[in-house]
Design a protein around this motif. Structure first.
Motif, PDB file in Angstrom:
ATOM      1  N   ASN A 137       2.463   2.766   2.448  1.00  0.00           N
ATOM      2  CA  ASN A 137       2.249   3.719   3.533  1.00  0.00           C
ATOM      3  C   ASN A 137       3.069   3.404   4.781  1.00  0.00           C
ATOM      4  O   ASN A 137       2.809   3.936   5.846  1.00  0.00           O
ATOM      5  CB  ASN A 137       0.766   3.770   3.910  1.00  0.00           C
ATOM      6  CG  ASN A 137       0.233   2.441   4.445  1.00  0.00           C
ATOM      7  OD1 ASN A 137       0.940   1.437   4.475  1.00  0.00           O
ATOM      8  ND2 ASN A 137      -1.020   2.437   4.854  1.00  0.00           N
ATOM      9  N   GLY A 139      -3.623   7.453   7.535  1.00  0.00           N
ATOM     10  CA  GLY A 139      -3.299   6.630   6.382  1.00  0.00           C
ATOM     11  C   GLY A 139      -1.914   6.017   6.410  1.00  0.00           C
ATOM     12  O   GLY A 139      -1.595   5.168   5.569  1.00  0.00           O
ATOM     13  N   TYR A 140      -1.074   6.437   7.360  1.00  0.00           N
ATOM     14  CA  TYR A 140       0.298   5.956   7.408  1.00  0.00           C
ATOM     15  C   TYR A 140       0.516   5.036   8.607  1.00  0.00           C
ATOM     16  O   TYR A 140      -0.142   5.168   9.635  1.00  0.00           O
ATOM     17  CB  TYR A 140       1.275   7.136   7.501  1.00  0.00           C
ATOM     18  CG  TYR A 140       1.297   8.025   6.288  1.00  0.00           C
ATOM     19  CD1 TYR A 140       1.141   7.495   5.012  1.00  0.00           C
ATOM     20  CD2 TYR A 140       1.472   9.403   6.422  1.00  0.00           C
ATOM     21  CE1 TYR A 140       1.166   8.322   3.894  1.00  0.00           C
ATOM     22  CE2 TYR A 140       1.510  10.230   5.307  1.00  0.00           C
ATOM     23  CZ  TYR A 140       1.346   9.690   4.046  1.00  0.00           C
ATOM     24  OH  TYR A 140       1.372  10.494   2.945  1.00  0.00           O
ATOM     25  N   GLN A 183       5.186   9.147   2.877  1.00  0.00           N
ATOM     26  CA  GLN A 183       4.990   8.825   4.294  1.00  0.00           C
ATOM     27  C   GLN A 183       6.253   9.067   5.108  1.00  0.00           C
ATOM     28  O   GLN A 183       6.184   9.512   6.262  1.00  0.00           O
ATOM     29  CB  GLN A 183       4.503   7.376   4.463  1.00  0.00           C
ATOM     30  CG  GLN A 183       5.532   6.294   4.178  1.00  0.00           C
ATOM     31  CD  GLN A 183       5.550   5.884   2.707  1.00  0.00           C
ATOM     32  OE1 GLN A 183       5.131   6.653   1.849  1.00  0.00           O
ATOM     33  NE2 GLN A 183       6.018   4.670   2.440  1.00  0.00           N
ATOM     34  N   GLN A 225       0.820  -1.199   0.000  1.00  0.00           N
ATOM     35  CA  GLN A 225       0.000   0.000   0.000  1.00  0.00           C
ATOM     36  C   GLN A 225       0.859   1.257   0.000  1.00  0.00           C
ATOM     37  O   GLN A 225       0.354   2.362  -0.151  1.00  0.00           O
ATOM     38  CB  GLN A 225      -0.917   0.003   1.225  1.00  0.00           C
ATOM     39  CG  GLN A 225      -1.928  -1.134   1.222  1.00  0.00           C
ATOM     40  CD  GLN A 225      -2.788  -1.120   2.467  1.00  0.00           C
ATOM     41  OE1 GLN A 225      -2.777  -0.171   3.240  1.00  0.00           O
ATOM     42  NE2 GLN A 225      -3.543  -2.190   2.662  1.00  0.00           N
TER      43      GLN A 225
END
Length: 315
Positions: A38, A65-66, A276, A36
């Protein structure tokens, strides 16, 4: 053991706890997270670990999201992973060695070195030890130099006025930056140490050993003493100018010599191309974010200008 009091309590900062936390936080396999794009992967020093762990928790709250994983392999173990390209960031309680930097270069790993806080390696004994309040650098050398193995085994071997009882010694393992730094400034040669002591990269193991044994002595990062000061006694260190005990003032001023030291984070340059990692490093180096955590854990933060200077290195 002392019940954890701080928000960023060191009592959970064991290697097993780190793994458990990473697993629970991720909630999915690392390979899946990587896919992904992240993930921020961090490993290295157990001394720097509490800072990264505290920042990682706060960062993930603000950036849903991270994901951030923080491992504890010791400074040397962390550099091994970092120079193989397995991590984005490496924590270290000592500067990178020339051999490690060469290994990174051979693998195409370019990095930036950042100072993030100051620490004072703390020598501790059990509170029931009523014969040691201070020690000289020479006495520490007598205890920890390689020739002491099998020869300096009782407190009276160090000072004839001390009890004729066996010492129980605890200290960091050979992959620890604390081990490297302590042996260099106390014994005079990095890595030169007796081997007949209980060694661990997990500082909580060392804390527990001293808490349970009246005749024990250990050394580790100042934050682990602060968290357990009700069950440990810090020893004042005399380098020839009078005994000084570690605290934030003596560590920051350098009076706590020779055991005051900077703490480092190494960032892989290519990793900063990942959004990220860029976001995490910016967050980490914000004085508003890192200073309260460093203070609460028990280390000494840089000034606001100091963190701006570190951020400038990245930019």
């Amino acid at each position: 053991m002392v019940v954890a009091k701080n928000k960023f309590s060191l009592k959970r900062f064991s290697i097993a706890g780190a793994v458990a936390f990473a697993t629970a936080t991720l909630g999915l396999a690392i390979s899946e997270v990587r896919s992904q794009g992240n993930l921020v992967s961090i490993d290295g020093s157990s001394t720097v670990y509490p800072i990264q762990e505290g920042i990682a928790e706060e960062f993930q709250k603000d950036n849903r999201g991270y994901r951030v994983t923080v491992g504890v392999s010791g400074s040397g173990g962390g550099f091994e992973k970092f120079c193989r390209g397995e991590t984005d960031i490496s924590n270290a309680s000592r500067p990178i060695k020339d051999s490690e930097a060469q290994r990174c270069a051979q693998n195409g790993i370019e990095f930036v070195e950042l100072e993030v806080a100051f620490d004072g390696i703390t020598v501790v004994v059990n509170p029931e030890n009523n014969w040691v309040d201070t020690m000289t650098v020479e006495q520490l050398e007598t205890i920890w130099e390689p020739d002491a193995q099998g020869n300096v085994t009782r407190w009276s071997d160090v000072n004839s006025s001390w009890p004729n009882v066996e010492m129980s010694l605890y200290g960091p393992g050979a992959d620890s930056g604390t081990f490297d730094y302590f042996t260099e400034v106390i014994v005079g040669e990095e890595g030169a140490s007796r081997g007949d002591y209980t060694a661990s990269e997990d500082d909580n193991v060392l804390v527990t050993g001293v808490e349970r044994d009246r005749n024990a002595l250990a050394y580790f990062g100042y934050a682990y003493y602060v968290e357990n000061q009700d069950t440990l006694k810090a020893v004042g260190i005399d380098n020839g100018n009078g005994a000084v005990k570690p605290n934030q003032e003596t560590i920051e001023s350098g009076k706590y010599a020779p055991l005051s030291r900077p703490l480092f984070v190494y960032v892989k340059k290519s990793a900063m191309e990942k959004p990220q990692v860029e976001a995490y490093v910016e967050y980490f180096l914000s004085a508003d974010n890192i200073t309260p955590i460093v203070n609460e854990i028990g280390y000494v933060p840089l000034s606001r200008r100091g963190y701006l200077n570190q951020k400038a290195k990245i930019r």
